[in-house]
Design a protein around this motif. Structure first.
Motif, PDB file in Angstrom:
ATOM      1  N   GLU A   1      73.047  61.978  49.507  1.00 11.32           N
ATOM      2  CA  GLU A   1      73.504  62.029  50.901  1.00 11.32           C
ATOM      3  C   GLU A   1      74.700  61.101  51.125  1.00 11.32           C
ATOM      4  O   GLU A   1      75.624  61.436  51.867  1.00 11.32           O
ATOM      5  CB  GLU A   1      72.362  61.630  51.834  1.00 11.32           C
ATOM      6  N   LEU A   2      74.671  59.947  50.480  1.00  7.02           N
ATOM      7  CA  LEU A   2      75.742  58.965  50.668  1.00  7.02           C
ATOM      8  C   LEU A   2      77.063  59.444  50.090  1.00  7.02           C
ATOM      9  O   LEU A   2      78.118  59.345  50.730  1.00  7.02           O
ATOM     10  CB  LEU A   2      75.364  57.630  50.012  1.00  7.02           C
ATOM     11  N   TYR A   3      77.010  59.956  48.862  1.00  6.79           N
ATOM     12  CA  TYR A   3      78.244  60.265  48.137  1.00  6.79           C
ATOM     13  C   TYR A   3      78.654  61.731  48.234  1.00  6.79           C
ATOM     14  O   TYR A   3      79.706  62.112  47.720  1.00  6.79           O
ATOM     15  CB  TYR A   3      78.088  59.850  46.670  1.00  6.79           C
ATOM     16  N   GLY A   4      77.824  62.559  48.868  1.00  3.19           N
ATOM     17  CA  GLY A   4      78.206  63.948  49.111  1.00  3.19           C
ATOM     18  C   GLY A   4      78.352  64.784  47.862  1.00  3.19           C
ATOM     19  O   GLY A   4      79.143  65.732  47.831  1.00  3.19           O
ATOM     20  N   ALA A   5      77.640  64.449  46.816  1.00  6.42           N
ATOM     21  CA  ALA A   5      77.678  65.226  45.566  1.00  6.42           C
ATOM     22  C   ALA A   5      76.319  65.094  44.883  1.00  6.42           C
ATOM     23  O   ALA A   5      75.525  64.219  45.219  1.00  6.42           O
ATOM     24  CB  ALA A   5      78.786  64.714  44.649  1.00  6.42           C
ATOM     25  N   GLU A   6      76.047  65.995  43.943  1.00  7.17           N
ATOM     26  CA  GLU A   6      74.767  65.935  43.231  1.00  7.17           C
ATOM     27  C   GLU A   6      74.983  66.300  41.771  1.00  7.17           C
ATOM     28  O   GLU A   6      75.325  67.443  41.441  1.00  7.17           O
ATOM     29  CB  GLU A   6      73.739  66.875  43.864  1.00  7.17           C
ATOM     30  N   THR A   7      74.787  65.315  40.908  1.00  4.32           N
ATOM     31  CA  THR A   7      74.896  65.518  39.460  1.00  4.32           C
ATOM     32  C   THR A   7      73.559  65.163  38.844  1.00  4.32           C
ATOM     33  O   THR A   7      73.208  63.991  38.699  1.00  4.32           O
ATOM     34  CB  THR A   7      76.005  64.631  38.864  1.00  4.32           C
ATOM     35  N   VAL A   8      72.763  66.171  38.500  1.00  6.65           N
ATOM     36  CA  VAL A   8      71.404  65.950  37.995  1.00  6.65           C
ATOM     37  C   VAL A   8      71.466  65.473  36.546  1.00  6.65           C
ATOM     38  O   VAL A   8      72.055  66.135  35.688  1.00  6.65           O
ATOM     39  CB  VAL A   8      70.564  67.235  38.112  1.00  6.65           C
ATOM     40  N   LEU A   9      70.838  64.334  36.302  1.00 12.28           N
ATOM     41  CA  LEU A   9      70.752  63.800  34.941  1.00 12.28           C
ATOM     42  C   LEU A   9      69.410  64.118  34.296  1.00 12.28           C
ATOM     43  O   LEU A   9      69.339  64.419  33.113  1.00 12.28           O
ATOM     44  CB  LEU A   9      70.968  62.278  34.969  1.00 12.28           C
ATOM     45  N   ILE A  10      68.343  64.004  35.094  1.00 15.06           N
ATOM     46  CA  ILE A  10      66.996  64.313  34.617  1.00 15.06           C
ATOM     47  C   ILE A  10      66.386  65.301  35.611  1.00 15.06           C
ATOM     48  O   ILE A  10      66.038  64.938  36.730  1.00 15.06           O
ATOM     49  CB  ILE A  10      66.112  63.045  34.519  1.00 15.06           C
ATOM     50  N   GLY A  11      66.282  66.564  35.219  1.00 14.70           N
ATOM     51  CA  GLY A  11      65.790  67.600  36.111  1.00 14.70           C
ATOM     52  C   GLY A  11      64.329  67.919  35.887  1.00 14.70           C
ATOM     53  O   GLY A  11      63.622  67.262  35.111  1.00 14.70           O
ATOM     54  N   GLY A  12      63.863  68.965  36.589  1.00 21.83           N
ATOM     55  CA  GLY A  12      62.489  69.418  36.429  1.00 21.83           C
ATOM     56  C   GLY A  12      61.465  68.592  37.178  1.00 21.83           C
ATOM     57  O   GLY A  12      60.267  68.758  36.955  1.00 21.83           O
ATOM     58  N   LEU A  13      61.917  67.700  38.069  1.00 21.48           N
ATOM     59  CA  LEU A  13      60.986  66.848  38.808  1.00 21.48           C
ATOM     60  C   LEU A  13      60.992  67.155  40.297  1.00 21.48           C
ATOM     61  O   LEU A  13      60.507  66.356  41.109  1.00 21.48           O
ATOM     62  CB  LEU A  13      61.348  65.367  38.589  1.00 21.48           C
ATOM     63  N   GLY A  14      61.548  68.313  40.661  1.00 20.80           N
ATOM     64  CA  GLY A  14      61.606  68.691  42.064  1.00 20.80           C
ATOM     65  C   GLY A  14      62.552  67.783  42.837  1.00 20.80           C
ATOM     66  O   GLY A  14      63.684  67.529  42.414  1.00 20.80           O
ATOM     67  N   SER A  15      62.063  67.257  43.958  1.00 21.08           N
ATOM     68  CA  SER A  15      62.883  66.369  44.784  1.00 21.08           C
ATOM     69  C   SER A  15      63.113  65.017  44.110  1.00 21.08           C
ATOM     70  O   SER A  15      63.987  64.255  44.541  1.00 21.08           O
ATOM     71  CB  SER A  15      62.217  66.151  46.146  1.00 21.08           C
ATOM     72  N   TYR A  16      62.338  64.723  43.067  1.00 16.24           N
ATOM     73  CA  TYR A  16      62.487  63.453  42.352  1.00 16.24           C
ATOM     74  C   TYR A  16      63.363  63.574  41.106  1.00 16.24           C
ATOM     75  O   TYR A  16      63.373  62.679  40.264  1.00 16.24           O
ATOM     76  CB  TYR A  16      61.117  62.888  41.962  1.00 16.24           C
ATOM     77  N   SER A  17      64.083  64.676  40.985  1.00 10.54           N
ATOM     78  CA  SER A  17      65.042  64.797  39.882  1.00 10.54           C
ATOM     79  C   SER A  17      66.072  63.678  40.006  1.00 10.54           C
ATOM     80  O   SER A  17      66.628  63.445  41.079  1.00 10.54           O
ATOM     81  CB  SER A  17      65.733  66.169  39.938  1.00 10.54           C
ATOM     82  N   PHE A  18      66.305  63.007  38.891  1.00 13.40           N
ATOM     83  CA  PHE A  18      67.176  61.819  38.932  1.00 13.40           C
ATOM     84  C   PHE A  18      68.631  62.249  38.850  1.00 13.40           C
ATOM     85  O   PHE A  18      69.042  62.956  37.929  1.00 13.40           O
ATOM     86  CB  PHE A  18      66.845  60.883  37.775  1.00 13.40           C
ATOM     87  N   THR A  19      69.428  61.798  39.823  1.00  8.73           N
ATOM     88  CA  THR A  19      70.848  62.159  39.891  1.00  8.73           C
ATOM     89  C   THR A  19      71.731  60.952  39.584  1.00  8.73           C
ATOM     90  O   THR A  19      71.301  59.798  39.718  1.00  8.73           O
ATOM     91  CB  THR A  19      71.204  62.693  41.289  1.00  8.73           C
ATOM     92  N   ALA A  20      72.961  61.243  39.190  1.00  6.79           N
ATOM     93  CA  ALA A  20      73.920  60.174  38.906  1.00  6.79           C
ATOM     94  C   ALA A  20      74.232  59.392  40.176  1.00  6.79           C
ATOM     95  O   ALA A  20      74.441  58.172  40.125  1.00  6.79           O
ATOM     96  CB  ALA A  20      75.202  60.780  38.335  1.00  6.79           C
ATOM     97  N   GLN A  21      74.234  60.077  41.311  1.00 10.29           N
ATOM     98  CA  GLN A  21      74.540  59.414  42.578  1.00 10.29           C
ATOM     99  C   GLN A  21      73.441  58.409  42.968  1.00 10.29           C
ATOM    100  O   GLN A  21      73.736  57.300  43.419  1.00 10.29           O
ATOM    101  CB  GLN A  21      74.713  60.454  43.696  1.00 10.29           C
ATOM    102  N   GLN A  22      72.177  58.814  42.770  1.00  8.44           N
ATOM    103  CA  GLN A  22      71.074  57.897  43.077  1.00  8.44           C
ATOM    104  C   GLN A  22      71.091  56.708  42.112  1.00  8.44           C
ATOM    105  O   GLN A  22      70.859  55.567  42.515  1.00  8.44           O
ATOM    106  CB  GLN A  22      69.733  58.633  42.975  1.00  8.44           C
ATOM    107  N   GLY A  23      71.379  56.987  40.845  1.00 16.70           N
ATOM    108  CA  GLY A  23      71.472  55.905  39.865  1.00 16.70           C
ATOM    109  C   GLY A  23      72.604  54.944  40.188  1.00 16.70           C
ATOM    110  O   GLY A  23      72.465  53.727  40.031  1.00 16.70           O
ATOM    111  N   PHE A  24      73.715  55.486  40.672  1.00 16.05           N
ATOM    112  CA  PHE A  24      74.859  54.653  41.043  1.00 16.05           C
ATOM    113  C   PHE A  24      74.512  53.754  42.232  1.00 16.05           C
ATOM    114  O   PHE A  24      74.868  52.569  42.249  1.00 16.05           O
ATOM    115  CB  PHE A  24      76.044  55.563  41.386  1.00 16.05           C
ATOM    116  N   TYR A  25      73.787  54.305  43.208  1.00 14.23           N
ATOM    117  CA  TYR A  25      73.375  53.514  44.369  1.00 14.23           C
ATOM    118  C   TYR A  25      72.394  52.405  43.953  1.00 14.23           C
ATOM    119  O   TYR A  25      72.515  51.261  44.397  1.00 14.23           O
ATOM    120  CB  TYR A  25      72.732  54.430  45.414  1.00 14.23           C
TER     121      TYR A  25
END
Length: 277
Positions: A93-117
């Motif tokens: 939501e903060l960075y306006g992009a979504e780059t999934v690094l670890i998928g298959g976890l539904g809403s808890y799929s780990f993204t580069a944006q969340q990791g950066f935050y």
């Protein structure tokens, strides 16, 4: 001899000990506020590296602050985990992009944006904790009280802070002394004992120590009142240190950090640096 686990002022030599408490206090406050206010990773990383460099120059031993480091690591990990648990898409939501690094976890799929935050959150601890440890362990309590008074804080409040800084290491030392004496009598309070037994044993030590400390505080307050402490509007300080050229340079550097933070606010059009923009 002071226990190695006690966090407080320790006499020493070097650059940090030669600075006035005023310059160290202002640097700590201004730089910490700047690091907390901004989410520009470049700025936070720079402050973190500089803080670690200052920590190395202060010659504080890692084993002397092991407890603080462990507590900070646990708290930082818990903070990051809770942020991810309750808001796994906040970075998206903060960075306006979504780059999934670890998928298959539904809403808890780990993204580069969340990791950066989360990286920004963890870097903030590296900015502030080393500076706080340096300030506490290289600043005499009387110098600290004097510095508070110099920047406009009432000398009554400054003196209360000074007494607190003096008293906390004494309480820690007394606690460790009592704990060792109880272990010598057969009460297991080390890691060898059961967790609940250790908690109960430590509570049995801490509660009387707190009440004893309150009684001592009352005694000190009464003694100060009998000596008419606080009668005059101003007072002198035995540990007063005038600002030298190096102190002004340190204060100037802190102001520069604040100005750079404000400039990044304008450049990024907000608190956050967005590499995906």
């Amino acid at each position: 001899m002071k226990d190695k686990h006690i966090i407080g002022y320790r006499p020493g030599t070097g650059f940090m000990y030669q600075l006035s408490a005023v310059s160290k206090l202002l640097f700590f406050l201004l730089v910490s506020v700047s690091a907390m206010a901004t989410y520009d990773t470049r700025m936070i990383a720079g402050i973190a590296l500089f803080s670690l460099m200052l920590f190395r120059l202060s010659h504080i031993r890692i084993k002397d602050i092991a407890f603080v480091l462990i507590f900070t690591l646990i708290f930082a990990s818990l903070n990051a985990s809770l942020v991810y648990l309750f808001s796994p898409k906040y970075g998206v939501e903060l960075y306006g992009a979504e780059t999934v690094l670890i998928g298959g976890l539904g809403s808890y799929s780990f993204t580069a944006q969340q990791g950066f935050y989360l990286l920004n959150l963890l870097l903030k601890y590296l900015c502030t904790v080393p500076l706080a440890v340096i300030f506490l362990m290289t600043t005499h309590p009387s110098q600290f009280a004097s510095s508070l008074n110099q920047i406009g804080v009432s000398y009554k409040i400054a003196y209360a802070v000074s007494l607190t800084m003096r008293y906390i290491p004494d309480i820690q030392e007394e606690y460790h002394t009592i704990r060792m004496s109880q272990e010598a009598r057969g009460l297991e309070l080390s890691k060898k004992g059961k967790l609940m037994d250790r908690i109960k044993g430590n509570l049995a030590l801490i509660i009387p120590l707190i009440f004893g400390s309150l009684e001592r505080i009352d005694t000190i307050s009464t003694a100060m009142e009998l000596r008419r402490f606080g009668k005059n509007k101003k007072r002198t300080w035995y540990m007063y240190m005038p600002l030298k050229k190096m102190d002004w340079l340190v204060i100037g550097l802190a102001v520069l950090v604040v100005l750079l933070t404000l400039a990044l606010f304008w450049l990024n059009q907000g608190r956050f640096y967005n590499p995906w923009k």
